[in-house]
Design a protein around this motif. Structure first.
Motif, mmCIF file in Angstrom:
data_model
loop_
_atom_site.group_PDB
_atom_site.id
_atom_site.type_symbol
_atom_site.label_atom_id
_atom_site.label_comp_id
_atom_site.label_asym_id
_atom_site.label_seq_id
_atom_site.Cartn_x
_atom_site.Cartn_y
_atom_site.Cartn_z
ATOM 1 N N ASP A 24 -12.363 19.756 -26.803
ATOM 2 C CA ASP A 24 -12.415 21.169 -26.456
ATOM 3 C C ASP A 24 -10.989 21.599 -26.129
ATOM 4 O O ASP A 24 -10.408 21.095 -25.159
ATOM 5 C CB ASP A 24 -13.326 21.368 -25.242
ATOM 6 N N PRO A 25 -10.367 22.489 -26.916
ATOM 7 C CA PRO A 25 -8.960 22.833 -26.696
ATOM 8 C C PRO A 25 -8.677 23.407 -25.318
ATOM 9 O O PRO A 25 -7.552 23.309 -24.832
ATOM 10 C CB PRO A 25 -8.656 23.846 -27.802
ATOM 11 N N THR A 26 -9.668 23.974 -24.661
ATOM 12 C CA THR A 26 -9.442 24.530 -23.318
ATOM 13 C C THR A 26 -9.375 23.434 -22.258
ATOM 14 O O THR A 26 -8.990 23.696 -21.128
ATOM 15 C CB THR A 26 -10.550 25.521 -22.935
ATOM 16 N N LYS A 27 -9.756 22.204 -22.653
ATOM 17 C CA LYS A 27 -9.762 21.093 -21.692
ATOM 18 C C LYS A 27 -8.891 19.934 -22.166
ATOM 19 O O LYS A 27 -9.052 18.801 -21.725
ATOM 20 C CB LYS A 27 -11.193 20.604 -21.477
ATOM 21 N N ALA A 28 -7.948 20.248 -23.058
ATOM 22 C CA ALA A 28 -7.145 19.196 -23.683
ATOM 23 C C ALA A 28 -6.090 18.611 -22.762
ATOM 24 O O ALA A 28 -5.320 17.758 -23.182
ATOM 25 C CB ALA A 28 -6.481 19.731 -24.955
ATOM 26 N N ASP A 29 -6.045 19.057 -21.517
ATOM 27 C CA ASP A 29 -5.052 18.497 -20.602
ATOM 28 C C ASP A 29 -5.703 17.747 -19.438
ATOM 29 O O ASP A 29 -5.054 17.465 -18.444
ATOM 30 C CB ASP A 29 -4.139 19.607 -20.064
ATOM 31 N N VAL A 30 -6.983 17.420 -19.549
ATOM 32 C CA VAL A 30 -7.645 16.715 -18.456
ATOM 33 C C VAL A 30 -7.183 15.256 -18.415
ATOM 34 O O VAL A 30 -6.816 14.675 -19.437
ATOM 35 C CB VAL A 30 -9.195 16.782 -18.553
ATOM 36 N N GLU A 31 -7.189 14.682 -17.236
ATOM 37 C CA GLU A 31 -6.645 13.342 -17.024
ATOM 38 C C GLU A 31 -7.403 12.276 -17.811
ATOM 39 O O GLU A 31 -6.804 11.311 -18.289
ATOM 40 C CB GLU A 31 -6.635 13.003 -15.538
ATOM 41 N N ALA A 32 -8.702 12.425 -17.933
ATOM 42 C CA ALA A 32 -9.484 11.423 -18.659
ATOM 43 C C ALA A 32 -9.033 11.336 -20.116
ATOM 44 O O ALA A 32 -8.956 10.246 -20.692
ATOM 45 C CB ALA A 32 -10.976 11.761 -18.589
ATOM 46 N N ASP A 50 3.588 19.304 -24.946
ATOM 47 C CA ASP A 50 3.177 20.245 -23.897
ATOM 48 C C ASP A 50 2.144 19.643 -22.946
ATOM 49 O O ASP A 50 1.509 20.354 -22.172
ATOM 50 C CB ASP A 50 2.666 21.551 -24.505
ATOM 51 N N GLY A 51 1.949 18.325 -23.014
ATOM 52 C CA GLY A 51 1.089 17.646 -22.063
ATOM 53 C C GLY A 51 -0.390 17.680 -22.393
ATOM 54 O O GLY A 51 -1.217 17.266 -21.584
ATOM 55 N N LYS A 52 -0.722 18.146 -23.582
ATOM 56 C CA LYS A 52 -2.127 18.128 -23.990
ATOM 57 C C LYS A 52 -2.383 16.918 -24.878
ATOM 58 O O LYS A 52 -1.460 16.214 -25.270
ATOM 59 C CB LYS A 52 -2.463 19.429 -24.715
ATOM 60 N N VAL A 53 -3.641 16.678 -25.154
ATOM 61 C CA VAL A 53 -4.016 15.515 -25.943
ATOM 62 C C VAL A 53 -4.703 15.967 -27.224
ATOM 63 O O VAL A 53 -5.504 16.894 -27.217
ATOM 64 C CB VAL A 53 -4.952 14.585 -25.132
ATOM 65 N N GLU A 54 -4.347 15.305 -28.321
ATOM 66 C CA GLU A 54 -4.993 15.553 -29.608
ATOM 67 C C GLU A 54 -5.663 14.265 -30.070
ATOM 68 O O GLU A 54 -5.224 13.175 -29.722
ATOM 69 C CB GLU A 54 -3.961 15.999 -30.651
ATOM 70 N N CYS A 66 -14.250 6.374 -25.516
ATOM 71 C CA CYS A 66 -13.828 7.727 -25.120
ATOM 72 C C CYS A 66 -15.039 8.569 -24.720
ATOM 73 O O CYS A 66 -14.948 9.402 -23.814
ATOM 74 C CB CYS A 66 -13.039 8.395 -26.239
ATOM 75 N N ARG A 67 -16.133 8.343 -25.352
ATOM 76 C CA ARG A 67 -17.351 9.079 -25.011
ATOM 77 C C ARG A 67 -17.764 8.807 -23.571
ATOM 78 O O ARG A 67 -18.146 9.699 -22.820
ATOM 79 C CB ARG A 67 -18.472 8.663 -25.973
ATOM 80 N N VAL A 69 -15.720 7.440 -21.107
ATOM 81 C CA VAL A 69 -14.664 7.818 -20.163
ATOM 82 C C VAL A 69 -14.668 9.325 -19.908
ATOM 83 O O VAL A 69 -14.438 9.774 -18.794
ATOM 84 C CB VAL A 69 -13.287 7.350 -20.689
ATOM 85 N N CYS A 70 -14.946 10.112 -20.935
ATOM 86 C CA CYS A 70 -14.838 11.576 -20.821
ATOM 87 C C CYS A 70 -16.181 12.277 -20.627
ATOM 88 O O CYS A 70 -16.223 13.512 -20.609
ATOM 89 C CB CYS A 70 -14.155 12.126 -22.068
ATOM 90 N N GLN A 71 -17.244 11.531 -20.455
ATOM 91 C CA GLN A 71 -18.568 12.140 -20.461
ATOM 92 C C GLN A 71 -18.786 13.176 -19.358
ATOM 93 O O GLN A 71 -19.529 14.129 -19.548
ATOM 94 C CB GLN A 71 -19.666 11.089 -20.429
ATOM 95 N N ASP A 72 -18.121 13.030 -18.224
ATOM 96 C CA ASP A 72 -18.315 13.981 -17.127
ATOM 97 C C ASP A 72 -17.378 15.175 -17.195
ATOM 98 O O ASP A 72 -17.484 16.094 -16.386
ATOM 99 C CB ASP A 72 -18.134 13.277 -15.781
ATOM 100 N N THR A 73 -16.431 15.166 -18.130
ATOM 101 C CA THR A 73 -15.432 16.229 -18.189
ATOM 102 C C THR A 73 -15.852 17.391 -19.081
ATOM 103 O O THR A 73 -15.339 18.495 -18.930
ATOM 104 C CB THR A 73 -14.097 15.690 -18.735
ATOM 105 N N GLY A 74 -16.714 17.150 -20.033
ATOM 106 C CA GLY A 74 -17.083 18.186 -21.000
ATOM 107 C C GLY A 74 -15.976 18.471 -21.990
ATOM 108 O O GLY A 74 -16.031 19.453 -22.732
#
Ligand code: SF4
Length: 92
Positions: A24-32, A50-54, A66-67, A69-74
């Protein structure tokens, strides 16, 4: 034989235009997601300047890490590739 040499024997069939892992591009900078840069065994995640993840899941081994690790972040949409696509493991 090194693990990298064994992994190199796998083959991938990519369904163009329909990646099975999306951020989700709006959440591409979350730590997970940032952690996935070092965790993903296939190196599918990269951190941009710019500190985001692709994610480029063409070499994804469908391990599901990854599913989990990131399951609670959306931040991640994850599904198995369409039938006949994805990783083709070669054993031995
Ligand atoms: Fe990487 Fe595994 Fe996620 Fe595929 S499922 S992108 S190999 S962590």
């Amino acid at each position: 034989m090194k693990i990298e040499e064994k992994l190199y024997q796998n083959r991938y069939r990519v369904f163009e235009g329909e990646p099975h892992v999306c951020i989700d591009p709006t959440k591409a900078d979350v730590e997970a997601l940032k952690a996935m840069v070092n965790i993903c065994p296939a190196g599918c995640y990269v951190e941009t300047e710019d500190g985001k993840v692709e994610v480029v899941p063409d070499g994804c081994m469908e391990c599901g890490t990854c599913r989990i690790v990131c399951q609670d972040t959306g931040a991640l949409q994850w599904g198995y590739p369409r039938g006949g696509y994805g990783v083709l493991f070669k054993f031995g």
